[in-house]
Design a protein around this motif. Structure first.
Motif, PDB file in Angstrom:
ATOM      1  N   ALA A  39       3.064  -0.998 -15.277  1.00  0.00           N
ATOM      2  CA  ALA A  39       2.927  -0.621 -13.867  1.00  0.00           C
ATOM      3  C   ALA A  39       1.573  -1.087 -13.322  1.00  0.00           C
ATOM      4  O   ALA A  39       1.489  -1.562 -12.177  1.00  0.00           O
ATOM      5  CB  ALA A  39       3.075   0.891 -13.705  1.00  0.00           C
ATOM      6  N   GLN A  87       1.850  -4.772 -12.663  1.00  0.00           N
ATOM      7  CA  GLN A  87       2.648  -5.046 -11.469  1.00  0.00           C
ATOM      8  C   GLN A  87       1.819  -4.858 -10.202  1.00  0.00           C
ATOM      9  O   GLN A  87       1.874  -5.676  -9.287  1.00  0.00           O
ATOM     10  CB  GLN A  87       3.895  -4.157 -11.434  1.00  0.00           C
ATOM     11  N   GLU A  99       0.890  -7.807  -7.518  1.00  0.00           N
ATOM     12  CA  GLU A  99       1.192  -7.672  -6.089  1.00  0.00           C
ATOM     13  C   GLU A  99      -0.057  -7.856  -5.240  1.00  0.00           C
ATOM     14  O   GLU A  99      -0.030  -8.523  -4.202  1.00  0.00           O
ATOM     15  CB  GLU A  99       1.846  -6.320  -5.815  1.00  0.00           C
ATOM     16  N   THR A 158      -2.961 -11.775 -14.363  1.00  0.00           N
ATOM     17  CA  THR A 158      -1.996 -10.719 -14.679  1.00  0.00           C
ATOM     18  C   THR A 158      -1.103 -11.134 -15.836  1.00  0.00           C
ATOM     19  O   THR A 158      -0.786 -10.327 -16.718  1.00  0.00           O
ATOM     20  CB  THR A 158      -1.139 -10.369 -13.444  1.00  0.00           C
ATOM     21  N   MET A 175       6.687 -13.730 -11.911  1.00  0.00           N
ATOM     22  CA  MET A 175       5.240 -13.912 -12.035  1.00  0.00           C
ATOM     23  C   MET A 175       4.935 -15.346 -12.470  1.00  0.00           C
ATOM     24  O   MET A 175       4.040 -15.987 -11.912  1.00  0.00           O
ATOM     25  CB  MET A 175       4.639 -12.933 -13.039  1.00  0.00           C
TER      26      MET A 175
END
Length: 181
Positions: free
Chosen positions: A59, A62, A66, A91, A106
């Motif tokens: 999480a 993510q 973003e 990431t 991604m």
């Protein structure tokens, strides 16, 4: 594919001086984008959330992804150099470091939304490494993080330029010299 040659990434392991160099570039009047990780940690802690590197790494990743995408989009119209404290690919490196799966979207975005081919890397430097309430990794973990960043940026065909072990001002000068050549 979108390539923005005015977007420059500064990456590496945690605690290697990236944020200090970004701050120096900002003080010199350059456009900078702060690291997303610390911001997300602060938000999650304040909200009692679980998207934290020591709670729910997927999480957390993510949210970092973003925000990295949003930062890229928000700066698309800039014509002057923009210096990012980490990029979209960081990431992916983080997920790989954690042994977590990398979502295909991604990878697709990291391959499609390109930064300048020159990526600046702050290599492991134990003399300046410090832990704090948000940076809980050991120096060995910071080195492993750096190795993951090297790996992902090489796989994405970026040219890594290693920062010297020097003062913050000298590192900022080094970056500007490389940007202007």
């Amino acid at each position: 594919m979108e390539i923005n040659d005015q977007f420059f990434i500064l990456t590496g392991g945690p605690g290697m001086g990236k944020t200090a160099v970004i701050a120096a570039l900002r003080e010199r009047g350059h456009i900078t984008v702060p690291e997303t990780g610390r911001h997300i940690i602060r938000q999650q802690v304040a909200a009692g959330g679980h998207a934290l590197p020591w709670d729910d790494r997927a999480a957390f990743a993510q949210l970092m992804f973003e925000q990295s995408v949003a930062d890229y989009q928000a700066n698309r119209e800039q014509t002057a150099p923009v210096f990012f404290d980490r990029g979209i690919a960081d990431t992916i490196g983080y997920l790989e470091l954690c042994g977590l799966p990398v979502p295909e979207d991604m990878l697709r975005i990291a391959r499609s939304w390109r930064f300048n081919k020159k990526v600046f890397l702050a290599p492991p430097w134990q003399a300046i490494y410090e832990q704090d309430t948000e940076r809980k990794q050991s120096f060995a973990e910071a080195v492993a993080t750096c190795e993951c960043m090297i790996s992902i940026y090489r796989r994405l065909d970026y040219k890594l330029i290693y920062l010297p072990e020097s003062t913050v001002a000298a590192r900022a000068d080094f970056i500007m010299a490389a940007v202007n050549t």
